[in-house]
Motif scaffolding. Sequence first.
Motif, mmCIF file in Angstrom:
data_model
loop_
_atom_site.group_PDB
_atom_site.id
_atom_site.type_symbol
_atom_site.label_atom_id
_atom_site.label_comp_id
_atom_site.label_asym_id
_atom_site.label_seq_id
_atom_site.Cartn_x
_atom_site.Cartn_y
_atom_site.Cartn_z
ATOM 1 N N LEU A 179 55.100 29.656 91.334
ATOM 2 C CA LEU A 179 53.370 30.431 91.805
ATOM 3 C C LEU A 179 52.868 30.525 92.775
ATOM 4 C CD1 LEU A 179 51.319 27.424 89.812
ATOM 5 C CD2 LEU A 179 52.102 29.668 88.801
ATOM 6 N N VAL A 180 54.314 30.594 93.799
ATOM 7 C CA VAL A 180 53.776 31.578 95.332
ATOM 8 C C VAL A 180 54.497 32.834 94.914
ATOM 9 C CG1 VAL A 180 55.914 31.377 97.109
ATOM 10 C CG2 VAL A 180 55.220 28.911 96.050
ATOM 11 N N SER A 181 53.343 33.814 95.790
ATOM 12 C CA SER A 181 53.847 34.946 95.766
ATOM 13 C C SER A 181 53.396 35.712 97.143
ATOM 14 C CB SER A 181 52.849 35.917 94.961
ATOM 15 O OG SER A 181 52.249 35.265 95.239
ATOM 16 N N TYR A 182 53.798 36.833 97.351
ATOM 17 C CA TYR A 182 53.482 37.391 98.672
ATOM 18 C C TYR A 182 53.615 38.521 98.555
ATOM 19 C CZ TYR A 182 58.302 38.689 97.981
ATOM 20 O OH TYR A 182 59.451 38.999 97.706
ATOM 21 N N ALA A 183 53.005 39.150 100.239
ATOM 22 C CA ALA A 183 52.301 40.953 100.213
ATOM 23 C C ALA A 183 52.367 41.478 101.521
ATOM 24 C CB ALA A 183 51.103 41.260 99.664
ATOM 25 N N LYS A 184 53.918 41.859 101.398
ATOM 26 C CA LYS A 184 54.133 42.468 102.502
ATOM 27 C C LYS A 184 53.365 43.921 103.017
ATOM 28 C CE LYS A 184 58.703 42.005 103.720
ATOM 29 N NZ LYS A 184 59.903 41.920 103.577
ATOM 30 N N HIS A 185 53.073 43.690 104.500
ATOM 31 C CA HIS A 185 52.419 44.723 104.954
ATOM 32 C C HIS A 185 52.662 44.631 106.809
ATOM 33 C CE1 HIS A 185 49.804 47.558 105.492
ATOM 34 N NE2 HIS A 185 49.219 46.905 106.626
ATOM 35 N N LYS A 186 53.450 45.699 107.448
ATOM 36 C CA LYS A 186 53.379 45.983 108.927
ATOM 37 C C LYS A 186 52.356 47.179 109.056
ATOM 38 C CE LYS A 186 56.993 46.030 110.341
ATOM 39 N NZ LYS A 186 58.518 46.358 111.047
ATOM 40 N N ASP A 187 51.402 47.300 110.210
ATOM 41 C CA ASP A 187 50.774 48.023 110.769
ATOM 42 C C ASP A 187 51.834 48.796 111.134
ATOM 43 O OD1 ASP A 187 49.176 48.756 113.220
ATOM 44 O OD2 ASP A 187 47.588 47.619 112.012
ATOM 45 N N PRO A 188 50.575 49.952 110.414
ATOM 46 C CA PRO A 188 52.249 51.556 110.900
ATOM 47 C C PRO A 188 51.657 52.087 112.234
ATOM 48 C CG PRO A 188 49.590 51.847 109.464
ATOM 49 C CD PRO A 188 50.136 50.434 109.553
ATOM 50 N N ILE A 189 50.437 51.459 113.337
ATOM 51 C CA ILE A 189 50.605 51.479 114.138
ATOM 52 C C ILE A 189 51.008 50.402 115.378
ATOM 53 C CG2 ILE A 189 49.141 52.623 116.092
ATOM 54 C CD1 ILE A 189 48.932 54.686 114.544
ATOM 55 N N THR A 190 51.259 49.911 115.339
ATOM 56 C CA THR A 190 50.972 48.183 116.148
ATOM 57 C C THR A 190 52.795 47.738 116.021
ATOM 58 O OG1 THR A 190 50.520 46.908 114.947
ATOM 59 C CG2 THR A 190 49.467 47.613 116.699
ATOM 60 N N ASP A 191 53.143 47.807 114.322
ATOM 61 C CA ASP A 191 54.410 47.248 113.796
ATOM 62 C C ASP A 191 53.710 46.108 113.798
ATOM 63 O OD1 ASP A 191 55.684 49.607 113.014
ATOM 64 O OD2 ASP A 191 56.638 50.104 114.576
ATOM 65 N N GLU A 192 52.742 45.211 113.219
ATOM 66 C CA GLU A 192 52.244 44.305 113.604
ATOM 67 C C GLU A 192 52.196 43.569 111.479
ATOM 68 O OE1 GLU A 192 47.911 40.486 113.818
ATOM 69 O OE2 GLU A 192 48.657 43.082 114.783
ATOM 70 N N ASN A 193 52.978 42.578 111.809
ATOM 71 C CA ASN A 193 53.175 41.655 110.367
ATOM 72 C C ASN A 193 52.146 41.778 109.751
ATOM 73 O OD1 ASN A 193 53.704 40.365 107.839
ATOM 74 N ND2 ASN A 193 55.772 38.776 108.863
ATOM 75 N N GLN A 194 51.761 42.152 109.190
ATOM 76 C CA GLN A 194 50.095 41.956 108.346
ATOM 77 C C GLN A 194 50.704 40.846 107.172
ATOM 78 O OE1 GLN A 194 47.932 45.298 109.166
ATOM 79 N NE2 GLN A 194 47.391 45.067 111.051
ATOM 80 N N SER A 195 51.490 40.882 106.763
ATOM 81 C CA SER A 195 51.635 40.153 105.339
ATOM 82 C C SER A 195 50.939 38.708 105.373
ATOM 83 C CB SER A 195 53.013 39.690 105.858
ATOM 84 O OG SER A 195 54.176 40.881 105.734
ATOM 85 N N ASN A 196 50.766 38.727 103.733
ATOM 86 C CA ASN A 196 50.170 37.301 102.937
ATOM 87 C C ASN A 196 51.387 36.759 102.480
ATOM 88 O OD1 ASN A 196 46.689 37.799 103.800
ATOM 89 N ND2 ASN A 196 47.971 39.993 102.860
ATOM 90 N N LEU A 197 51.151 35.276 102.127
ATOM 91 C CA LEU A 197 51.769 34.167 101.616
ATOM 92 C C LEU A 197 51.019 33.817 100.244
ATOM 93 C CD1 LEU A 197 54.698 33.208 100.830
ATOM 94 C CD2 LEU A 197 54.297 31.690 102.591
ATOM 95 N N TYR A 198 51.119 33.450 99.387
ATOM 96 C CA TYR A 198 49.639 33.142 98.735
ATOM 97 C C TYR A 198 50.506 31.544 97.785
ATOM 98 C CZ TYR A 198 47.467 37.338 99.490
ATOM 99 O OH TYR A 198 47.236 38.514 99.557
ATOM 100 N N VAL A 199 49.602 30.922 97.558
ATOM 101 C CA VAL A 199 50.109 29.855 96.509
ATOM 102 C C VAL A 199 48.979 29.551 95.314
ATOM 103 C CG1 VAL A 199 50.906 27.596 96.269
ATOM 104 C CG2 VAL A 199 51.925 28.460 98.199
ATOM 105 N N ASP A 200 49.311 29.861 94.364
ATOM 106 C CA ASP A 200 48.555 29.414 93.394
ATOM 107 C C ASP A 200 48.361 27.690 92.407
ATOM 108 O OD1 ASP A 200 47.508 32.031 93.108
ATOM 109 O OD2 ASP A 200 49.687 32.838 90.874
ATOM 110 N N GLU A 201 46.896 27.826 92.649
ATOM 111 C CA GLU A 201 46.877 26.802 91.827
ATOM 112 C C GLU A 201 47.279 26.552 90.768
ATOM 113 O OE1 GLU A 201 44.695 22.872 91.167
ATOM 114 O OE2 GLU A 201 44.278 24.378 89.607
ATOM 115 N N VAL A 202 47.345 25.503 90.455
ATOM 116 C CA VAL A 202 47.993 24.902 88.980
ATOM 117 C C VAL A 202 47.455 24.804 87.830
ATOM 118 C CG1 VAL A 202 48.711 22.793 89.158
ATOM 119 C CG2 VAL A 202 50.798 23.677 88.190
ATOM 120 N N ASN A 203 45.805 24.822 88.190
ATOM 121 C CA ASN A 203 45.087 25.040 86.682
ATOM 122 C C ASN A 203 43.993 26.160 86.262
ATOM 123 O OD1 ASN A 203 46.374 22.141 85.751
ATOM 124 N ND2 ASN A 203 45.134 21.100 87.449
ATOM 125 N N ASP A 204 44.432 26.399 87.100
ATOM 126 C CA ASP A 204 44.058 28.243 87.250
ATOM 127 C C ASP A 204 44.582 29.268 86.883
ATOM 128 O OD1 ASP A 204 42.264 30.290 87.170
ATOM 129 O OD2 ASP A 204 41.799 30.201 89.454
#
Length: 175
Positions: free
Chosen positions: A29-54
């Motif tokens: 139930l773990v997912s991620y979305a990778k994103h890097k700022d196109p100007i600064t190259d700063e990592n702006q990714s997200n790591l998600y964990v879904d709730e088991v009963n939702d």
Amino acid sequence: MNRNHLMAGLLTLLGSAAYAADIYVPGTLVSYAKHKDPITDENQSNLYVDEVNDTVNKTYVNFQCEGGRFVFYLNSKDILLSQQQFDDDTPPDLVYRVDSQQPKTLKTVTASSDDKPDLNTLAVEDRSDLTILNAFKGAQSKVVIRVLRQGMRELTFTFPVKGFAQGLKAVNNCK
């Protein structure tokens, strides 16, 4: 952590969704979305964990990369605090338990989106982001989070951690 910081973070979170689709760690139930700022190259990714009963995937935790570190958000399909609590800046405490360890309590802060209160999202106070991140990293099977809402029944969520280490690696640990 102040509201402006959280608002900026939440807006970044919402904006990131437009750049990258969630990728699930297979069989978890773990997912991620990778994103890097196109100007600064700063990592702006997200790591998600879904709730088991939702079953509608609207209750999850989000570890969002901001400034080279993770910022924690709890997002729920249910309201987590009242409008009055938001206005008074008195959000509910969050109690978490790693596997069968003793429960611990963290203070939360409110979040906004488009200058409007987000009553379905809570974050934790500064420096507690690392505490809750370490809880997820150190868990063998799950982290259980309870929101002690005022005037409403408490909410308890279970987040399985299988795949969390792979998700951290996939978003380069926010570096």
